[in-house]
Write a protein that holds these residues in place. Sequence first.
Motif, PDB file in Angstrom:
ATOM      1  N   LEU A   1      43.186  84.795  74.820  1.00 35.45           N
ATOM      2  CA  LEU A   1      44.389  84.935  75.639  1.00 35.45           C
ATOM      3  C   LEU A   1      44.421  83.900  76.766  1.00 35.45           C
ATOM      4  N   PRO A   2      45.616  83.556  77.231  1.00 38.30           N
ATOM      5  CA  PRO A   2      45.722  82.626  78.363  1.00 38.30           C
ATOM      6  C   PRO A   2      44.937  83.166  79.566  1.00 38.30           C
ATOM      7  N   GLY A   3      44.199  82.280  80.205  1.00 35.29           N
ATOM      8  CA  GLY A   3      43.414  82.682  81.366  1.00 35.29           C
ATOM      9  C   GLY A   3      42.031  83.223  81.021  1.00 35.29           C
ATOM     10  N   TRP A   4      41.802  83.548  79.762  1.00 33.05           N
ATOM     11  CA  TRP A   4      40.491  84.020  79.322  1.00 33.05           C
ATOM     12  C   TRP A   4      39.656  82.823  78.890  1.00 33.05           C
ATOM     13  N   GLU A   5      38.354  83.036  78.810  1.00 37.04           N
ATOM     14  CA  GLU A   5      37.472  81.996  78.277  1.00 37.04           C
ATOM     15  C   GLU A   5      36.384  82.627  77.421  1.00 37.04           C
ATOM     16  N   GLU A   6      35.892  81.830  76.498  1.00 31.72           N
ATOM     17  CA  GLU A   6      34.775  82.271  75.663  1.00 31.72           C
ATOM     18  C   GLU A   6      33.504  82.257  76.508  1.00 31.72           C
ATOM     19  N   TYR A   7      32.619  83.177  76.229  1.00 30.49           N
ATOM     20  CA  TYR A   7      31.353  83.284  76.950  1.00 30.49           C
ATOM     21  C   TYR A   7      30.524  82.020  76.777  1.00 30.49           C
ATOM     22  N   ASP A   8      30.010  81.528  77.886  1.00 33.79           N
ATOM     23  CA  ASP A   8      29.068  80.415  77.921  1.00 33.79           C
ATOM     24  C   ASP A   8      27.945  80.858  78.860  1.00 33.79           C
TER      25      ASP A   8
ATOM     26  N   GLY B   1      28.296  85.481  92.679  1.00 35.60           N
ATOM     27  CA  GLY B   1      28.925  86.757  93.018  1.00 35.60           C
ATOM     28  C   GLY B   1      30.381  86.847  92.615  1.00 35.60           C
ATOM     29  N   GLU B   2      30.817  85.963  91.722  1.00 33.04           N
ATOM     30  CA  GLU B   2      32.226  85.963  91.302  1.00 33.04           C
ATOM     31  C   GLU B   2      32.559  87.228  90.511  1.00 33.04           C
ATOM     32  N   PRO B   3      33.667  87.885  90.831  1.00 31.73           N
ATOM     33  CA  PRO B   3      34.079  89.055  90.046  1.00 31.73           C
ATOM     34  C   PRO B   3      34.514  88.622  88.642  1.00 31.73           C
ATOM     35  N   MET B   4      34.085  89.385  87.636  1.00 33.03           N
ATOM     36  CA  MET B   4      34.408  89.047  86.251  1.00 33.03           C
ATOM     37  C   MET B   4      34.665  90.305  85.430  1.00 33.03           C
ATOM     38  N   LEU B   5      35.628  90.185  84.542  1.00 33.75           N
ATOM     39  CA  LEU B   5      35.895  91.199  83.526  1.00 33.75           C
ATOM     40  C   LEU B   5      35.434  90.608  82.202  1.00 33.75           C
TER      41      LEU B   5
ATOM     42  N   ASN C   1      44.362  89.572  87.229  1.00 33.55           N
ATOM     43  CA  ASN C   1      44.118  88.331  87.949  1.00 33.55           C
ATOM     44  C   ASN C   1      42.654  88.288  88.364  1.00 33.55           C
ATOM     45  N   VAL C   2      41.802  88.162  87.372  1.00 34.40           N
ATOM     46  CA  VAL C   2      40.362  88.123  87.583  1.00 34.40           C
ATOM     47  C   VAL C   2      39.773  87.257  86.466  1.00 34.40           C
ATOM     48  N   ARG C   3      38.630  86.647  86.721  1.00 33.15           N
ATOM     49  CA  ARG C   3      37.974  85.851  85.684  1.00 33.15           C
ATOM     50  C   ARG C   3      37.710  86.772  84.496  1.00 33.15           C
ATOM     51  N   ALA C   4      38.233  86.403  83.336  1.00 35.56           N
ATOM     52  CA  ALA C   4      38.097  87.227  82.131  1.00 35.56           C
ATOM     53  C   ALA C   4      37.362  86.429  81.063  1.00 35.56           C
ATOM     54  N   ILE C   5      36.324  87.023  80.521  1.00 35.63           N
ATOM     55  CA  ILE C   5      35.448  86.342  79.571  1.00 35.63           C
ATOM     56  C   ILE C   5      35.294  87.202  78.323  1.00 35.63           C
ATOM     57  N   ARG C   6      35.367  86.552  77.170  1.00 38.35           N
ATOM     58  CA  ARG C   6      35.180  87.263  75.904  1.00 38.35           C
ATOM     59  C   ARG C   6      33.823  86.895  75.314  1.00 38.35           C
ATOM     60  N   VAL C   7      33.002  87.919  75.122  1.00 39.41           N
ATOM     61  CA  VAL C   7      31.684  87.769  74.509  1.00 39.41           C
ATOM     62  C   VAL C   7      31.817  88.113  73.027  1.00 39.41           C
TER      63      VAL C   7
ATOM     64  N   THR D   1      31.117  97.273  70.022  1.00 42.23           N
ATOM     65  CA  THR D   1      32.203  96.351  70.317  1.00 42.23           C
ATOM     66  C   THR D   1      33.282  97.112  71.084  1.00 42.23           C
ATOM     67  N   GLY D   2      34.299  96.385  71.495  1.00 41.66           N
ATOM     68  CA  GLY D   2      35.415  97.037  72.183  1.00 41.66           C
ATOM     69  C   GLY D   2      35.038  97.568  73.543  1.00 41.66           C
ATOM     70  N   THR D   3      34.062  96.928  74.177  1.00 38.36           N
ATOM     71  CA  THR D   3      33.591  97.357  75.485  1.00 38.36           C
ATOM     72  C   THR D   3      34.082  96.378  76.546  1.00 38.36           C
ATOM     73  N   LEU D   4      34.626  96.898  77.627  1.00 37.76           N
ATOM     74  CA  LEU D   4      34.991  96.092  78.786  1.00 37.76           C
ATOM     75  C   LEU D   4      33.937  96.323  79.854  1.00 37.76           C
ATOM     76  N   MET D   5      33.501  95.231  80.474  1.00 34.15           N
ATOM     77  CA  MET D   5      32.440  95.298  81.477  1.00 34.15           C
ATOM     78  C   MET D   5      32.933  94.680  82.785  1.00 34.15           C
ATOM     79  N   VAL D   6      32.440  95.214  83.891  1.00 32.05           N
ATOM     80  CA  VAL D   6      32.813  94.735  85.217  1.00 32.05           C
ATOM     81  C   VAL D   6      31.572  94.180  85.913  1.00 32.05           C
ATOM     82  N   PHE D   7      31.707  92.968  86.448  1.00 27.64           N
ATOM     83  CA  PHE D   7      30.658  92.336  87.232  1.00 27.64           C
ATOM     84  C   PHE D   7      31.253  91.977  88.591  1.00 27.64           C
TER      85      PHE D   7
END
Length: 147
Positions: free
Chosen positions: A38-45, A56-60, A89-95, A112-118
């Motif tokens: 999705l727009p604004g999301w990124e693949e996990y690196d 300490g950046e907030p991430m979903l 409106n938060v850094r969103a990453i797909r693992v 799978t299908g788990t959302l995590m908060v950092f």
Amino acid sequence: MKMSIKKTHATITITVMMVIALFGNQIYMNLRPSDPILPGWEEYDHAKFEARLAAGEPMLVEVYAPWCPTCLKQHEAFEELEDAGKAPNVRAIRVDFDRDIAFRNKYNLNYTGTLMVFKDGEYIAEGAGLVSVEKINDFVSFYFPDA
């Protein structure tokens, strides 16, 4: 002889139809391509993630697999949020559940299908099975009220 061939053909046809009826969705889910990110999301690196975690950046984070029906529903819900202009409106990453095994092992993830908060460099919470716009919105709003 002709009757035997017709019976065999009918048996094969019925068997194939039963397999499709019973397992068609599972076959489809295992063969379908990944949903586009999705727009604004990124693949996990790993390196980028660790640097953001240290800062300490907030991430979903979404733990995703293309064969996962829950992930498909989550993706559709996030698309609805995006289309409505209400994407988090938060850094969103797909693992990737199948590829990013070290991440899964580090956080002891078996589903799978788990959302995590950092937040603030810490793993704060997770939510599983959040497949509707409302549930995702509630989850994100709770942990990221300004997002």
